[in-house]
Design a protein around this motif. Sequence first.
Motif, mmCIF file in Angstrom:
data_model
loop_
_atom_site.group_PDB
_atom_site.id
_atom_site.type_symbol
_atom_site.label_atom_id
_atom_site.label_comp_id
_atom_site.label_asym_id
_atom_site.label_seq_id
_atom_site.Cartn_x
_atom_site.Cartn_y
_atom_site.Cartn_z
ATOM 1 N N ALA A 16 71.014 43.056 80.638
ATOM 2 C CA ALA A 16 70.680 44.474 80.736
ATOM 3 C C ALA A 16 70.555 45.106 79.355
ATOM 4 O O ALA A 16 69.781 46.043 79.166
ATOM 5 C CB ALA A 16 71.744 45.200 81.552
ATOM 6 N N GLN A 17 71.286 44.611 78.391
ATOM 7 C CA GLN A 17 71.266 45.177 77.050
ATOM 8 C C GLN A 17 70.218 44.531 76.153
ATOM 9 O O GLN A 17 69.988 44.999 75.053
ATOM 10 C CB GLN A 17 72.642 45.030 76.402
ATOM 11 N N ALA A 18 69.601 43.458 76.614
ATOM 12 C CA ALA A 18 68.637 42.752 75.784
ATOM 13 C C ALA A 18 67.400 43.618 75.556
ATOM 14 O O ALA A 18 66.915 44.282 76.466
ATOM 15 C CB ALA A 18 68.239 41.443 76.444
ATOM 16 N N GLU A 19 66.912 43.598 74.345
ATOM 17 C CA GLU A 19 65.711 44.350 74.014
ATOM 18 C C GLU A 19 64.499 43.452 74.186
ATOM 19 O O GLU A 19 64.543 42.257 73.904
ATOM 20 C CB GLU A 19 65.781 44.838 72.574
ATOM 21 N N LYS A 20 63.424 44.055 74.640
ATOM 22 C CA LYS A 20 62.191 43.299 74.808
ATOM 23 C C LYS A 20 61.573 43.054 73.430
ATOM 24 O O LYS A 20 61.419 43.975 72.638
ATOM 25 C CB LYS A 20 61.215 44.070 75.679
ATOM 26 N N THR A 21 61.232 41.803 73.167
ATOM 27 C CA THR A 21 60.635 41.482 71.878
ATOM 28 C C THR A 21 59.120 41.619 71.971
ATOM 29 O O THR A 21 58.518 41.350 73.006
ATOM 30 C CB THR A 21 60.982 40.045 71.453
ATOM 31 N N GLU A 22 58.531 42.045 70.881
ATOM 32 C CA GLU A 22 57.082 42.150 70.826
ATOM 33 C C GLU A 22 56.523 40.866 70.251
ATOM 34 O O GLU A 22 57.017 40.357 69.252
ATOM 35 C CB GLU A 22 56.669 43.325 69.955
ATOM 36 N N ARG A 23 55.507 40.364 70.897
ATOM 37 C CA ARG A 23 54.870 39.142 70.409
ATOM 38 C C ARG A 23 53.757 39.504 69.441
ATOM 39 O O ARG A 23 52.989 40.418 69.660
ATOM 40 C CB ARG A 23 54.310 38.343 71.581
ATOM 41 N N SER A 24 53.685 38.724 68.400
ATOM 42 C CA SER A 24 52.683 38.963 67.372
ATOM 43 C C SER A 24 51.298 38.547 67.875
ATOM 44 O O SER A 24 51.165 37.573 68.617
ATOM 45 C CB SER A 24 53.050 38.136 66.142
ATOM 46 N N PRO A 25 50.252 39.266 67.455
ATOM 47 C CA PRO A 25 48.890 38.839 67.800
ATOM 48 C C PRO A 25 48.570 37.448 67.245
ATOM 49 O O PRO A 25 47.753 36.723 67.813
ATOM 50 C CB PRO A 25 47.998 39.892 67.153
ATOM 51 N N LEU A 26 49.240 37.077 66.154
ATOM 52 C CA LEU A 26 49.015 35.735 65.606
ATOM 53 C C LEU A 26 49.504 34.652 66.566
ATOM 54 O O LEU A 26 48.942 33.561 66.608
ATOM 55 C CB LEU A 26 49.728 35.585 64.262
ATOM 56 N N LEU A 27 50.543 34.963 67.331
ATOM 57 C CA LEU A 27 51.033 33.999 68.313
ATOM 58 C C LEU A 27 49.985 33.745 69.383
ATOM 59 O O LEU A 27 49.735 32.603 69.752
ATOM 60 C CB LEU A 27 52.324 34.508 68.953
ATOM 61 N N TYR A 28 49.339 34.819 69.857
ATOM 62 C CA TYR A 28 48.277 34.659 70.855
ATOM 63 C C TYR A 28 47.077 33.922 70.263
ATOM 64 O O TYR A 28 46.428 33.128 70.942
ATOM 65 C CB TYR A 28 47.854 36.019 71.402
ATOM 66 N N ALA A 29 46.780 34.171 68.999
ATOM 67 C CA ALA A 29 45.691 33.449 68.339
ATOM 68 C C ALA A 29 46.028 31.964 68.232
ATOM 69 O O ALA A 29 45.168 31.104 68.428
ATOM 70 C CB ALA A 29 45.428 34.043 66.957
ATOM 71 N N TRP A 30 47.282 31.660 67.939
ATOM 72 C CA TRP A 30 47.721 30.275 67.840
ATOM 73 C C TRP A 30 47.620 29.584 69.200
ATOM 74 O O TRP A 30 47.177 28.451 69.305
ATOM 75 C CB TRP A 30 49.154 30.227 67.304
ATOM 76 N N TRP A 31 48.033 30.295 70.246
ATOM 77 C CA TRP A 31 47.915 29.729 71.599
ATOM 78 C C TRP A 31 46.456 29.489 71.965
ATOM 79 O O TRP A 31 46.106 28.469 72.557
ATOM 80 C CB TRP A 31 48.554 30.657 72.622
ATOM 81 N N ALA A 32 45.582 30.435 71.609
ATOM 82 C CA ALA A 32 44.157 30.290 71.909
ATOM 83 C C ALA A 32 43.562 29.106 71.152
ATOM 84 O O ALA A 32 42.750 28.350 71.702
ATOM 85 C CB ALA A 32 43.417 31.575 71.561
ATOM 86 N N LEU A 33 43.966 28.941 69.902
ATOM 87 C CA LEU A 33 43.484 27.805 69.120
ATOM 88 C C LEU A 33 43.949 26.488 69.731
ATOM 89 O O LEU A 33 43.168 25.533 69.846
ATOM 90 C CB LEU A 33 43.974 27.916 67.672
ATOM 91 N N ASN A 34 45.215 26.434 70.131
ATOM 92 C CA ASN A 34 45.721 25.215 70.767
ATOM 93 C C ASN A 34 44.986 24.908 72.065
ATOM 94 O O ASN A 34 44.677 23.746 72.354
ATOM 95 C CB ASN A 34 47.223 25.352 71.050
ATOM 96 N N LEU A 35 44.698 25.939 72.844
ATOM 97 C CA LEU A 35 43.966 25.747 74.090
ATOM 98 C C LEU A 35 42.545 25.251 73.821
ATOM 99 O O LEU A 35 42.054 24.341 74.502
ATOM 100 C CB LEU A 35 43.934 27.055 74.879
#
Length: 60
Positions: A16-35
């Motif tokens: 309940a106390q955990a904060e939501k982390t924001e994912r970097s756009p570079l992470l999505y770019a890395w995932w897209a490159l891997n795909l």
Amino acid sequence: MVDLISAPTLLATAAAQAEKTERSPLLYAWWALNLAVLIAFGYGVYRLVLGRRTKRARRG
């Protein structure tokens, strides 16, 4: 040491106390490159197998 009876309560409190982390756009770019690399590799294997099968079929 935490006893097993209070562990679920502590876990729920921590969640309940955990904060939501924001994912970097570079992470999505890395995932897209891997795909894209995975798809290109799969297509290359497909073309390789297709080419070998057509050569075998021509030989008889």
